[in-house]
Scaffold this motif. Sequence first.
Motif, PDB file in Angstrom:
ATOM      1  N   VAL A  61      -8.171   9.223 -18.673  1.00 57.15           N
ATOM      2  CA  VAL A  61      -8.652   8.171 -17.768  1.00 57.15           C
ATOM      3  C   VAL A  61      -9.005   8.802 -16.432  1.00 57.15           C
ATOM      4  CG1 VAL A  61      -7.335   6.346 -18.894  1.00 57.15           C
ATOM      5  CG2 VAL A  61      -6.329   7.568 -16.948  1.00 57.15           C
ATOM      6  N   ASP A  62      -9.959   8.195 -15.725  1.00 56.43           N
ATOM      7  CA  ASP A  62     -10.381   8.691 -14.417  1.00 56.43           C
ATOM      8  C   ASP A  62      -9.489   8.155 -13.312  1.00 56.43           C
ATOM      9  OD1 ASP A  62     -12.812   9.740 -15.664  1.00 56.43           O
ATOM     10  OD2 ASP A  62     -13.497   7.644 -15.698  1.00 56.43           O
ATOM     11  N   LEU A  63      -8.920   6.994 -13.570  1.00 57.71           N
ATOM     12  CA  LEU A  63      -8.177   6.257 -12.550  1.00 57.71           C
ATOM     13  C   LEU A  63      -7.027   5.530 -13.231  1.00 57.71           C
ATOM     14  CD1 LEU A  63      -7.869   4.801  -9.757  1.00 57.71           C
ATOM     15  CD2 LEU A  63      -9.631   3.199 -10.538  1.00 57.71           C
ATOM     16  N   LEU A  64      -5.858   5.598 -12.620  1.00 58.53           N
ATOM     17  CA  LEU A  64      -4.696   4.855 -13.113  1.00 58.53           C
ATOM     18  C   LEU A  64      -4.453   3.692 -12.161  1.00 58.53           C
ATOM     19  CD1 LEU A  64      -2.325   4.788 -15.193  1.00 58.53           C
ATOM     20  CD2 LEU A  64      -0.995   6.083 -13.489  1.00 58.53           C
ATOM     21  N   SER A  65      -4.630   2.472 -12.647  1.00 59.73           N
ATOM     22  CA  SER A  65      -4.375   1.283 -11.839  1.00 59.73           C
ATOM     23  C   SER A  65      -3.461   0.390 -12.658  1.00 59.73           C
ATOM     24  CB  SER A  65      -5.694   0.573 -11.495  1.00 59.73           C
ATOM     25  OG  SER A  65      -5.488  -0.476 -10.577  1.00 59.73           O
ATOM     26  N   ARG A  66      -2.177   0.773 -12.629  1.00 62.43           N
ATOM     27  CA  ARG A  66      -1.215   0.190 -13.583  1.00 62.43           C
ATOM     28  C   ARG A  66       0.163   0.013 -12.955  1.00 62.43           C
ATOM     29  NH1 ARG A  66       3.014   0.749 -16.243  1.00 62.43           N
ATOM     30  NH2 ARG A  66       3.299   0.106 -18.422  1.00 62.43           N
ATOM     31  N   ASN A  67       0.295  -0.881 -11.999  1.00 65.87           N
ATOM     32  CA  ASN A  67       1.569  -1.169 -11.324  1.00 65.87           C
ATOM     33  C   ASN A  67       2.492   0.055 -11.301  1.00 65.87           C
ATOM     34  OD1 ASN A  67       1.660  -2.225 -14.217  1.00 65.87           O
ATOM     35  ND2 ASN A  67       3.846  -2.358 -13.764  1.00 65.87           N
ATOM     36  N   THR A  68       2.026   1.111 -10.634  1.00 65.48           N
ATOM     37  CA  THR A  68       2.747   2.379 -10.566  1.00 65.48           C
ATOM     38  C   THR A  68       3.267   2.610  -9.152  1.00 65.48           C
ATOM     39  OG1 THR A  68       1.453   3.354 -12.367  1.00 65.48           O
ATOM     40  CG2 THR A  68       2.535   4.879 -10.852  1.00 65.48           C
ATOM     41  N   THR A  69       4.562   2.896  -9.044  1.00 64.44           N
ATOM     42  CA  THR A  69       5.198   3.096  -7.754  1.00 64.44           C
ATOM     43  C   THR A  69       4.898   4.485  -7.200  1.00 64.44           C
ATOM     44  OG1 THR A  69       7.007   1.622  -8.393  1.00 64.44           O
ATOM     45  CG2 THR A  69       7.420   3.102  -6.550  1.00 64.44           C
ATOM     46  N   VAL A  70       4.559   4.537  -5.928  1.00 67.88           N
ATOM     47  CA  VAL A  70       4.367   5.811  -5.233  1.00 67.88           C
ATOM     48  C   VAL A  70       5.737   6.427  -4.974  1.00 67.88           C
ATOM     49  CG1 VAL A  70       3.417   6.945  -3.191  1.00 67.88           C
ATOM     50  CG2 VAL A  70       2.342   4.838  -4.066  1.00 67.88           C
TER      51      VAL A  70
ATOM     52  N   GLU B  79      18.222 -10.921  -4.804  1.00 67.41           N
ATOM     53  CA  GLU B  79      18.295  -9.526  -4.363  1.00 67.41           C
ATOM     54  C   GLU B  79      17.054  -8.724  -4.761  1.00 67.41           C
ATOM     55  OE1 GLU B  79      22.498 -10.933  -4.547  1.00 67.41           O
ATOM     56  OE2 GLU B  79      20.774 -11.073  -5.882  1.00 67.41           O
ATOM     57  N   VAL B  80      16.537  -7.953  -3.825  1.00 62.25           N
ATOM     58  CA  VAL B  80      15.493  -6.960  -4.086  1.00 62.25           C
ATOM     59  C   VAL B  80      16.122  -5.608  -3.783  1.00 62.25           C
ATOM     60  CG1 VAL B  80      13.221  -6.101  -3.443  1.00 62.25           C
ATOM     61  CG2 VAL B  80      13.642  -8.569  -3.508  1.00 62.25           C
ATOM     62  N   ILE B  81      16.260  -4.753  -4.788  1.00 63.11           N
ATOM     63  CA  ILE B  81      17.133  -3.582  -4.663  1.00 63.11           C
ATOM     64  C   ILE B  81      16.395  -2.277  -4.393  1.00 63.11           C
ATOM     65  CG2 ILE B  81      18.816  -4.686  -6.178  1.00 63.11           C
ATOM     66  CD1 ILE B  81      17.970  -2.611  -8.349  1.00 63.11           C
ATOM     67  N   SER B  82      15.073  -2.327  -4.237  1.00 66.10           N
ATOM     68  CA  SER B  82      14.340  -1.080  -4.036  1.00 66.10           C
ATOM     69  C   SER B  82      13.021  -1.346  -3.335  1.00 66.10           C
ATOM     70  CB  SER B  82      14.067  -0.399  -5.387  1.00 66.10           C
ATOM     71  OG  SER B  82      13.119  -1.168  -6.122  1.00 66.10           O
ATOM     72  N   LYS B  83      12.391  -0.277  -2.896  1.00 66.84           N
ATOM     73  CA  LYS B  83      11.017  -0.333  -2.416  1.00 66.84           C
ATOM     74  C   LYS B  83      10.111   0.133  -3.554  1.00 66.84           C
ATOM     75  CE  LYS B  83      11.706   2.412   1.072  1.00 66.84           C
ATOM     76  NZ  LYS B  83      11.474   3.211   2.306  1.00 66.84           N
ATOM     77  N   GLU B  84       9.129  -0.665  -3.901  1.00 67.55           N
ATOM     78  CA  GLU B  84       8.198  -0.325  -4.980  1.00 67.55           C
ATOM     79  C   GLU B  84       6.758  -0.523  -4.493  1.00 67.55           C
ATOM     80  OE1 GLU B  84       9.414   0.933  -7.779  1.00 67.55           O
ATOM     81  OE2 GLU B  84      11.504   0.506  -7.240  1.00 67.55           O
ATOM     82  N   PRO B  85       6.244   0.421  -3.701  1.00 71.00           N
ATOM     83  CA  PRO B  85       4.849   0.330  -3.296  1.00 71.00           C
ATOM     84  C   PRO B  85       3.940   0.714  -4.467  1.00 71.00           C
ATOM     85  CG  PRO B  85       5.828   2.337  -2.429  1.00 71.00           C
ATOM     86  CD  PRO B  85       6.920   1.598  -3.135  1.00 71.00           C
ATOM     87  N   LEU B  86       3.186  -0.236  -4.970  1.00 62.61           N
ATOM     88  CA  LEU B  86       2.358  -0.018  -6.163  1.00 62.61           C
ATOM     89  C   LEU B  86       0.944   0.338  -5.737  1.00 62.61           C
ATOM     90  CD1 LEU B  86       3.574  -3.110  -8.240  1.00 62.61           C
ATOM     91  CD2 LEU B  86       4.613  -0.823  -8.074  1.00 62.61           C
ATOM     92  N   ALA B  87       0.411   1.409  -6.304  1.00 63.01           N
ATOM     93  CA  ALA B  87      -0.904   1.885  -5.878  1.00 63.01           C
ATOM     94  C   ALA B  87      -1.652   2.550  -7.025  1.00 63.01           C
ATOM     95  CB  ALA B  87      -0.759   2.886  -4.729  1.00 63.01           C
ATOM     96  N   PRO B  88      -2.990   2.467  -7.014  1.00 64.08           N
ATOM     97  CA  PRO B  88      -3.786   3.244  -7.966  1.00 64.08           C
ATOM     98  C   PRO B  88      -3.622   4.736  -7.690  1.00 64.08           C
ATOM     99  CG  PRO B  88      -5.086   1.480  -6.957  1.00 64.08           C
ATOM    100  CD  PRO B  88      -3.818   1.597  -6.170  1.00 64.08           C
ATOM    101  N   ALA B  89      -3.862   5.540  -8.709  1.00 64.70           N
ATOM    102  CA  ALA B  89      -3.698   6.983  -8.553  1.00 64.70           C
ATOM    103  C   ALA B  89      -4.782   7.741  -9.309  1.00 64.70           C
ATOM    104  CB  ALA B  89      -2.319   7.417  -9.055  1.00 64.70           C
ATOM    105  N   VAL B  90      -5.089   8.928  -8.798  1.00 63.14           N
ATOM    106  CA  VAL B  90      -5.974   9.878  -9.474  1.00 63.14           C
ATOM    107  C   VAL B  90      -5.229  11.212  -9.556  1.00 63.14           C
ATOM    108  CG1 VAL B  90      -8.060   8.727  -8.654  1.00 63.14           C
ATOM    109  CG2 VAL B  90      -7.094  10.604  -7.319  1.00 63.14           C
ATOM    110  N   ARG B  91      -5.731  12.122 -10.352  1.00 67.11           N
ATOM    111  CA  ARG B  91      -5.065  13.409 -10.482  1.00 67.11           C
ATOM    112  C   ARG B  91      -5.463  14.341  -9.333  1.00 67.11           C
ATOM    113  NH1 ARG B  91      -8.404  12.449 -14.426  1.00 67.11           N
ATOM    114  NH2 ARG B  91     -10.398  13.551 -14.568  1.00 67.11           N
TER     115      ARG B  91
END
Length: 339
Positions: free
Chosen positions: A96-105, A219-231
């Motif tokens: 894939v060229d781009l990952l846009s899949r609720n992925t945490t930085v 309760e929210v127990i973590s920080k989950e900044p979700l972002a698209p990613a490339v290699r």
Amino acid sequence: MKSGILAAAAAAVVVTATAGAQAATLDTVKSRGFVQCGVNAGLPGFGSPDSAGNWTGLDVDYCRAVAVAIFNDPNKVKFTPLSAQQRFPAIQSGEVDLLSRNTTVTLTRDTSVGLNFAPVTYYDGQGFMVNKKLGVKSAKELNGATVCVQSGTTTELNLADFFRSNNMSYNPVVIESNDEVNAAYFAGRCDVLTTDVSGLAGTRAGVAPVPDDHVILPEVISKEPLAPAVRHGDDQWFDIVKWTINVAIQAEEFGITSKNVDEFVNSKNPDILRFLGTTPGMGKALGLDEKYAYNVVKKVGNYGEVFDRNVGPGTPLKLERGLNALWTKGGLQYSAPFR
């Protein structure tokens, strides 16, 4: 002297390889005729196909935005559904060229996994969902609970940290497939389902037999900044993805929407003229059409439009903007300047 020559030669190889890589993805995408985007295999509100196979969701819309930036066509994209375990090999290998899949930085994903993350498209945090019949009001009441969690995720690690730090025990039910995790929870194999709060909201709205039977604990127990990613290794492609996401955020700050964008093309505001390409330069800097930002807003919308139609209060997920409000309204969404 010999070692110096070898070092210089090695450096030259690296520079040459990097220079070759920098234009590779955009050229490949253009010659192929579409963007190949990795998305969730099925998370309502973020990435899921309907009965006709049409993909929708917040993450999906940002794939379409990149397609518009390059081709001026939101349909010039194909979607590859990926599990949590499949997503990183897929982007690393070029599947894939781009990952846009609720992925945490995270730091290790940015380094050892070899990802470059675009701006955050959804600020999230991990939570817990339980059946109301359990009578549980707080995550601090979950001592000894059986918890369904997806393997290969930050969720699994955060879960262990939370119970350890609160001196509580739990019995994990660790499953690879997100669909199977959800099925196990709704079948009663575990007391608790844990993932990002947005994912819990999507699962409750789109998967639960009776959504009102389930409650997301406070309760929210973590920080989950979700972002698209490339290699790693392709700066131009990273810039294109990054500044396409920024388009959506900045457009909302300007008050520009898909409906009124034409009213702004002759604005007297020099920042808006640069942004929309009336004053040239921004598109050329990325190797794109000068009107790329105009096209993205016109055909996909600004950040608020994308949020509202996919996960906002008027959708089954009923999510409020919260941290995802613009910085001018007390949130974290903020674009770097277009200049």
